[in-house]
Design a protein around this motif. Structure first.
Motif, PDB file in Angstrom:
ATOM      1  N   PHE A  80      -3.514  -7.062   3.771  1.00  0.00           N
ATOM      2  CA  PHE A  80      -3.420  -7.304   5.113  1.00  0.00           C
ATOM      3  C   PHE A  80      -4.595  -7.143   5.599  1.00  0.00           C
ATOM      4  N   LEU A  81      -5.447  -6.235   5.263  1.00  0.00           N
ATOM      5  CA  LEU A  81      -7.023  -6.266   5.533  1.00  0.00           C
ATOM      6  C   LEU A  81      -7.678  -7.466   5.414  1.00  0.00           C
ATOM      7  N   TYR A  82      -7.536  -7.762   3.841  1.00  0.00           N
ATOM      8  CA  TYR A  82      -8.302  -8.790   3.416  1.00  0.00           C
ATOM      9  C   TYR A  82      -7.800 -10.252   4.344  1.00  0.00           C
TER      10      TYR A  82
ATOM     11  N   PHE B 250       1.690  -0.108  -4.359  1.00  0.00           N
ATOM     12  CA  PHE B 250       2.452  -1.042  -3.930  1.00  0.00           C
ATOM     13  C   PHE B 250       2.143  -0.927  -2.160  1.00  0.00           C
ATOM     14  N   GLU B 251       2.309   0.210  -1.832  1.00  0.00           N
ATOM     15  CA  GLU B 251       2.068   0.544  -0.387  1.00  0.00           C
ATOM     16  C   GLU B 251       0.350   0.128  -0.197  1.00  0.00           C
ATOM     17  N   LEU B 252      -0.520   0.433  -1.039  1.00  0.00           N
ATOM     18  CA  LEU B 252      -1.699   0.487  -1.091  1.00  0.00           C
ATOM     19  C   LEU B 252      -2.266  -0.668  -1.028  1.00  0.00           C
ATOM     20  N   THR B 253      -1.502  -1.592  -2.092  1.00  0.00           N
ATOM     21  CA  THR B 253      -1.794  -3.111  -2.235  1.00  0.00           C
ATOM     22  C   THR B 253      -1.666  -4.178  -1.195  1.00  0.00           C
TER      23      THR B 253
ATOM     24  N   GLU C  23     -15.080  -8.076  -5.716  1.00  0.00           N
ATOM     25  CA  GLU C  23     -16.021  -7.410  -5.010  1.00  0.00           C
ATOM     26  C   GLU C  23     -15.152  -6.899  -3.749  1.00  0.00           C
ATOM     27  N   PHE C  24     -14.370  -7.482  -3.115  1.00  0.00           N
ATOM     28  CA  PHE C  24     -13.447  -6.739  -2.022  1.00  0.00           C
ATOM     29  C   PHE C  24     -12.717  -5.808  -2.662  1.00  0.00           C
ATOM     30  N   VAL C  25     -11.993  -5.888  -3.678  1.00  0.00           N
ATOM     31  CA  VAL C  25     -11.052  -4.947  -4.402  1.00  0.00           C
ATOM     32  C   VAL C  25     -11.834  -3.522  -4.353  1.00  0.00           C
ATOM     33  N   VAL C  26     -12.901  -3.791  -5.067  1.00  0.00           N
ATOM     34  CA  VAL C  26     -14.002  -2.535  -5.222  1.00  0.00           C
ATOM     35  C   VAL C  26     -14.315  -1.963  -4.086  1.00  0.00           C
ATOM     36  N   GLU C  27     -14.856  -2.679  -3.085  1.00  0.00           N
ATOM     37  CA  GLU C  27     -15.375  -2.306  -1.738  1.00  0.00           C
ATOM     38  C   GLU C  27     -14.227  -1.619  -1.059  1.00  0.00           C
ATOM     39  N   PHE C  28     -13.020  -2.152  -1.019  1.00  0.00           N
ATOM     40  CA  PHE C  28     -11.699  -1.399  -0.407  1.00  0.00           C
ATOM     41  C   PHE C  28     -11.656  -0.008  -0.912  1.00  0.00           C
TER      42      PHE C  28
ATOM     43  N   PHE D 211      -4.467  -8.979 -11.711  1.00  0.00           N
ATOM     44  CA  PHE D 211      -4.044  -8.279 -10.458  1.00  0.00           C
ATOM     45  C   PHE D 211      -4.162  -9.003  -9.159  1.00  0.00           C
ATOM     46  N   ARG D 212      -5.380  -9.791  -9.156  1.00  0.00           N
ATOM     47  CA  ARG D 212      -5.823 -10.652  -8.068  1.00  0.00           C
ATOM     48  C   ARG D 212      -4.674 -11.692  -7.795  1.00  0.00           C
ATOM     49  N   GLU D 213      -4.020 -12.088  -8.648  1.00  0.00           N
ATOM     50  CA  GLU D 213      -2.809 -13.138  -8.310  1.00  0.00           C
ATOM     51  C   GLU D 213      -1.966 -12.610  -7.155  1.00  0.00           C
ATOM     52  N   ARG D 214      -2.088 -11.431  -6.838  1.00  0.00           N
ATOM     53  CA  ARG D 214      -1.218 -11.053  -5.621  1.00  0.00           C
ATOM     54  C   ARG D 214      -1.622 -11.387  -4.133  1.00  0.00           C
TER      55      ARG D 214
END
Length: 428
Positions: free
Chosen positions: A129-131, A121-124, A100-105, A86-89
């Motif tokens: 953007f936030l990352y 997709f909207e949330l991703t 860690e950022f994915v979990v924290e988010f 998933f993190r490839e995106r």
């Protein structure tokens, strides 16, 4: 929550288009705008470049990101779908977003975003953007997910919009004619913002872009006209491109469509220079010759093994498969083996009509709900003279292909990004 539990939550609560297709698609920007309000518009804290089109937008996005990174920018890159992780995106300077950022988010913000009921997709997109804002990137290259006008990414105000080409794909959502599809793709053209069109298409399609650009006073550039001295030579190691100011640019990506992507990218670089970006010629050369290392790009006419030679490509519609079929004809081999599967919502008949009849087929089904049943695919393929056996999964199909192939044969894996995604872990 662990990282795996977080991903399970995202897939369960917000099913992704990659897995289930049309049912996961939410037309309109209301959710994206609501999410953006929650997170205080993070994409406004850095520059952005928006890349859309039917095919080639992934390669184009990665090439631009590589060139900008080699020029000294800290670069965010948002693309889809992912193949293995998933993190490839979501990447910054080629490095995937941290677990860690994915979990924290999710843990920190789910009480705020759950009432919006966003799609995966909207949330991703908002997560990306936030990352990027937290990572303090200088510029982010943002690939459109689907279409353009109503895509979740279309809330940004980019420095440049790029539309690679127009072909038939996602017709249920975007329209059944090239003009309808072009109109949706043209939706990323913003007021006073330059737009580069990679492939002009027919005159009516080109006019759609011209009309939209004129309506919002956006400078429009057609790469085929702007870079009219462009030339490309295919070589065993990739491509060699030539253009004014850029003689002998070595392109690492080997797909037949990469000459068109290269012309689009070189045009985009020139327009970015005009808008004030600092991009060195050396960065252009390095970006083209080392894009996979710099950005982590995979699945584009990628060789996975020698003896027998095994190649995969994520082309998944008629526009892309046409290039794949042509490229297969140019390869040297004793016998051709094709491990093939498709998503059920694609134009299966047109794709099958383009494939070579002198190959041994291993029809299979990817591990997603959208995947077309392998036996149904095999029956349809037989009407186009394509013969082979069917296998319930990619692992089984690959095992059979490798067992049957001699060292001088060629095995091609494709038909869907999901097929490639299931195959790639077999070669790590």
């Amino acid at each position: 929550m662990t990282y795996d539990e977080t991903l399970d939550y995202l897939y369960r609560q917000m099913p992704e288009y990659q897995q289930i297709g049309d049912k996961a698609y939410k037309a309109g920007l209301d959710n994206s705008l609501a999410l953006d309000e929650i997170f205080d518009h993070p994409h406004r804290r850095y520059k952005t470049i928006h890349v859309g089109g039917t095919n080639g937008k992934g390669s184009t996005s990665h090439l631009l990101a590589a060139i900008l990174q080699e020029s000294g920018y800290k670069v965010g890159l948002y693309t889809s779908p992912h193949l293995v992780d998933f993190r490839e995106r979501i990447r910054v300077n080629g490095e995937m977003i941290s677990r860690e950022f994915v979990v924290e988010f999710v843990e920190r913000y789910k009480e705020q975003f759950e009432p919006v009921m966003p799609s995966f997709f909207e949330l991703t997109t908002e997560m990306a953007f936030l990352y990027f804002a937290r990572q303090e990137v200088d510029v982010a290259v943002i690939e459109v997910g689907l279409g353009g006008r109503l895509d979740s990414t279309n809330i940004i105000s980019p420095d440049l919009s790029v539309i690679t080409n127009i072909g038939f794909d996602h017709m249920k959502l975007l329209g059944n004619t090239l003009l309808e599809i072009a109109t949706e793709k043209a939706g990323i053209i913003k007021p006073y913002t330059p737009v580069v069109i990679g492939e002009m298409g027919n005159t009516k399609v080109a006019q759609v872009f011209i009309d939209k650009a004129q309506s919002v006073d956006a400078p429009i550039v057609f790469a085929e006209l702007y870079m009219n001295n462009f030339a490309a030579e295919r070589r065993e190691s990739g491509w060699l491109f030539h253009a004014n100011g850029y003689p002998e640019v070595k392109g690492e990506l080997k797909g037949l469509a990469q000459d068109k992507n290269a012309r689009t990218v070189l045009t985009a670089v020139e327009i970015l220079l005009e808008t004030g970006y600092s991009i060195t010629k050396e960065a252009v050369y390095q970006g083209f010759s080392n894009v996979t290392t710099i950005t982590g790009l995979t699945g584009r006419w990628q060789q996975l093994q020698t003896l027998p030679k095994i190649i995969c490509d994520i082309a998944h519609n008629a526009h892309g498969i046409r290039y794949v079929a042509e490229q297969l004809r140019s390869e040297n081999f004793d016998r051709l083996h094709i491990v093939f599967g498709m998503a059920s919502d694609k134009d299966v008949d047109t794709v099958l009509s383009l494939l070579p009849q002198d190959a041994v087929y291993y029809f299979t089904k990817a591990s997603v709900e959208r995947a077309l049943d392998e036996k149904m695919l095999a029956r349809q393929a037989e009407t186009y003279g394509l013969k082979g056996n069917s296998f319930g999964g990619v692992v089984e199909a690959m095992g059979a292909a490798k067992e049957n192939a001699d060292k001088n044969d060629l095995i091609f894996i494709g038909g869907s990004s999901f097929i490639v995604a299931d195959a790639l872990p077999l070669f790590t």
